[in-house]
Design a protein around this motif. Structure first.
Motif, PDB file in Angstrom:
ATOM      1  N   ALA A  81     -16.662 -10.986  97.339  1.00 32.69           N
ATOM      2  CA  ALA A  81     -17.686 -11.256  96.321  1.00 32.69           C
ATOM      3  C   ALA A  81     -18.102  -9.975  95.603  1.00 32.69           C
ATOM      4  N   LEU A  82     -18.246  -8.889  96.364  1.00 29.15           N
ATOM      5  CA  LEU A  82     -18.634  -7.610  95.767  1.00 29.15           C
ATOM      6  C   LEU A  82     -17.509  -7.070  94.882  1.00 29.15           C
ATOM      7  N   ALA A  83     -16.267  -7.234  95.317  1.00 27.28           N
ATOM      8  CA  ALA A  83     -15.125  -6.772  94.524  1.00 27.28           C
ATOM      9  C   ALA A  83     -15.078  -7.481  93.176  1.00 27.28           C
ATOM     10  N   GLN A  84     -15.366  -8.781  93.189  1.00 31.11           N
ATOM     11  CA  GLN A  84     -15.383  -9.525  91.931  1.00 31.11           C
ATOM     12  C   GLN A  84     -16.513  -9.041  91.017  1.00 31.11           C
ATOM     13  N   ALA A  93     -24.638   0.842  93.020  1.00 31.72           N
ATOM     14  CA  ALA A  93     -25.073   1.370  91.728  1.00 31.72           C
ATOM     15  C   ALA A  93     -25.906   2.647  91.872  1.00 31.72           C
ATOM     16  N   LYS A  94     -26.592   2.792  93.011  1.00 31.51           N
ATOM     17  CA  LYS A  94     -27.420   3.977  93.222  1.00 31.51           C
ATOM     18  C   LYS A  94     -26.597   5.263  93.179  1.00 31.51           C
ATOM     19  N   LEU A  95     -25.318   5.163  93.550  1.00 31.90           N
ATOM     20  CA  LEU A  95     -24.460   6.343  93.526  1.00 31.90           C
ATOM     21  C   LEU A  95     -23.669   6.440  92.219  1.00 31.90           C
ATOM     22  N   GLY A  96     -23.977   5.564  91.290  1.00 26.95           N
ATOM     23  CA  GLY A  96     -23.330   5.653  89.979  1.00 26.95           C
ATOM     24  C   GLY A  96     -22.096   4.781  89.882  1.00 26.95           C
ATOM     25  N   LEU A 106     -27.538 -11.264  99.045  1.00 24.06           N
ATOM     26  CA  LEU A 106     -26.736 -10.233  99.716  1.00 24.06           C
ATOM     27  C   LEU A 106     -25.827  -9.483  98.737  1.00 24.06           C
ATOM     28  N   VAL A 107     -25.099 -10.217  97.900  1.00 27.37           N
ATOM     29  CA  VAL A 107     -24.166  -9.562  96.977  1.00 27.37           C
ATOM     30  C   VAL A 107     -24.934  -8.717  95.960  1.00 27.37           C
ATOM     31  N   ASP A 108     -26.060  -9.236  95.459  1.00 24.71           N
ATOM     32  CA  ASP A 108     -26.881  -8.468  94.515  1.00 24.71           C
ATOM     33  C   ASP A 108     -27.353  -7.165  95.146  1.00 24.71           C
ATOM     34  N   LYS A 109     -27.809  -7.247  96.380  1.00 28.44           N
ATOM     35  CA  LYS A 109     -28.344  -6.053  97.045  1.00 28.44           C
ATOM     36  C   LYS A 109     -27.236  -5.058  97.356  1.00 28.44           C
ATOM     37  N   ALA A 110     -26.066  -5.573  97.739  1.00 27.16           N
ATOM     38  CA  ALA A 110     -24.936  -4.674  97.988  1.00 27.16           C
ATOM     39  C   ALA A 110     -24.513  -3.966  96.712  1.00 27.16           C
ATOM     40  N   ASP A 117     -24.650   5.742 112.997  1.00 29.26           N
ATOM     41  CA  ASP A 117     -24.426   6.429 111.724  1.00 29.26           C
ATOM     42  C   ASP A 117     -25.603   6.173 110.791  1.00 29.26           C
ATOM     43  N   PRO A 118     -26.467   7.180 110.570  1.00 36.97           N
ATOM     44  CA  PRO A 118     -27.678   6.960 109.764  1.00 36.97           C
ATOM     45  C   PRO A 118     -27.394   6.772 108.277  1.00 36.97           C
ATOM     46  N   ARG A 119     -26.157   6.973 107.862  1.00 33.76           N
ATOM     47  CA  ARG A 119     -25.837   6.847 106.430  1.00 33.76           C
ATOM     48  C   ARG A 119     -25.620   5.401 105.995  1.00 33.76           C
ATOM     49  N   ILE A 120     -25.499   4.494 106.950  1.00 31.01           N
ATOM     50  CA  ILE A 120     -25.213   3.099 106.612  1.00 31.01           C
ATOM     51  C   ILE A 120     -26.465   2.402 106.087  1.00 31.01           C
ATOM     52  N   HIS A 121     -26.312   1.669 104.995  1.00 28.30           N
ATOM     53  CA  HIS A 121     -27.390   0.863 104.429  1.00 28.30           C
ATOM     54  C   HIS A 121     -27.236  -0.552 104.977  1.00 28.30           C
ATOM     55  N   TRP A 122     -28.216  -1.004 105.746  1.00 25.29           N
ATOM     56  CA  TRP A 122     -28.108  -2.301 106.423  1.00 25.29           C
ATOM     57  C   TRP A 122     -28.724  -3.404 105.577  1.00 25.29           C
ATOM     58  N   LEU A 123     -27.986  -4.499 105.456  1.00 20.39           N
ATOM     59  CA  LEU A 123     -28.456  -5.682 104.739  1.00 20.39           C
ATOM     60  C   LEU A 123     -28.288  -6.887 105.660  1.00 20.39           C
TER      61      LEU A 123
END
Length: 307
Positions: free
Chosen positions: A28-31, A303-306, A294-298, A281-287
């Motif tokens: 879903a995110l890839a699409q 997008a935060k990293l550009g 879910l897809v919107d938040k992912a 791993d503290p770098r992981i963003h958990w949803l």
């Protein structure tokens, strides 16, 4: 960048325990962001290991290109260092074509190999064979004691004979302890990791149901077919969850019900180990795995990293 070239877009990784819905989110995110998927589930490298690895059927991939699926014969041994090279080559190829790369899988070390600054020492088949023979002759406690003399960190951390042999091999080849090769959580290139948060009791039930469904879909027949194509000769594939248990059904050592029970227990333990690994791993963003957005938040995390 100094030469004026645009920086590479961040690599995306979707991680979490088995059965948490990583593949569905990745598609879903890839699409949504025009991406391609790179498999980082070690057991999905194997051709023919479909039902027992919950490999997503082609029709469910929604036309999203998938890389590093079905790249090994069951006789071949999966290699983290080889995967690192293959995954990074795939990431570069995808990026050069103007698309995004999404790593997806629950094999923590494989994800880390692709994302982090980490070197893998070489191997020597002759030395490896000698150490494996010594393991057979003297047993795991003796080999761990031997490892403790040169690499106490690895000796305390490793309980699997194959990994203890690997640690001894690395020390013999390089003079460095195996533990010194562990990464320090520095990304090799910009990356964002999205983890799926689960309710553990609900996941336990889902995993049990999934094993029963695999049996209904023909897991025993799949194992029987793979046995005829060398499954027992594979050091990695033959130990896969479900496959090792159903080989024992073929041998008359377990009933189907017994194999199901053992596979469920082993899969739940594996999921707990995965959660422990990724939680560290503290770098992981958990949803949350069942979030209706879910897809919107992912996509927002990406997008935060550009773009």
């Amino acid at each position: 960048m100094g030469n004026g070239a645009a920086p590479a877009p961040p690599v995306i990784a979707v991680v979490g325990p088995t059965g948490s819905g990583k593949s569905d989110l990745a598609v879903a995110l890839a699409q949504r962001i025009d991406a391609e998927i790179i498999n980082a589930d070690a057991m999905q490298f194997y051709r023919g290991m479909d039902i027992g690895t919950a490999k997503m059927p082609a029709v469910e991939r929604q036309g999203v290109p998938h890389h590093l699926l079905d790249i090994l014969d069951v006789r071949q041994e999966a290699s983290v260092s080889a995967f690192q090279q293959q995954a990074r080559a795939a990431i570069a190829d995808i990026s050069n074509r103007g698309r995004r790369a999404i790593l997806v899988g629950g094999s923590g070390l494989y994800i880390k190999a692709a994302l982090d600054v980490i070197d893998f020492p070489g191997t020597d088949p002759g030395l490896r064979g000698q150490l494996e023979a010594e393991l057979d002759a003297h047993g795991l406690p003796a080999m761990r004691e031997r490892l403790a003399a040169v690499d106490p960190i690895s000796a305390a951390r490793l309980g699997d004979g194959r990994r203890v042999v690997r640690a001894l091999e690395v020390h013999a080849l390089t003079g460095r302890p195996f533990s010194s090769y562990m990464p320090d959580r520095r990304y090799w290139q910009p990356a964002v990791q999205i983890g799926l948060e689960v309710e553990r009791d609900e996941l336990k039930e889902r995993l049990a149901l999934r094993v029963h469904q695999m049996v209904e879909e023909g897991l025993l027949d799949e194992v029987r077919w793979l046995e005829g194509h060398g499954l027992r000769d594979g050091k990695t594939a033959a130990r896969a969850l479900g496959y090792s248990q159903f080989l024992r059904v073929l041998d008359g050592q377990l009933s189907i019900e017994g194999a199901v029970e053992e596979t469920v227990v082993a899969t739940r333990k594996f999921a707990r180990r995965q959660l422990t690994w990724f939680r560290a791993d503290p770098r992981i963003h958990w949803l949350h795995w069942k979030d209706e957005f879910l897809v919107d938040k992912a996509a927002a995390e990406v997008a935060k990293l550009g773009q």
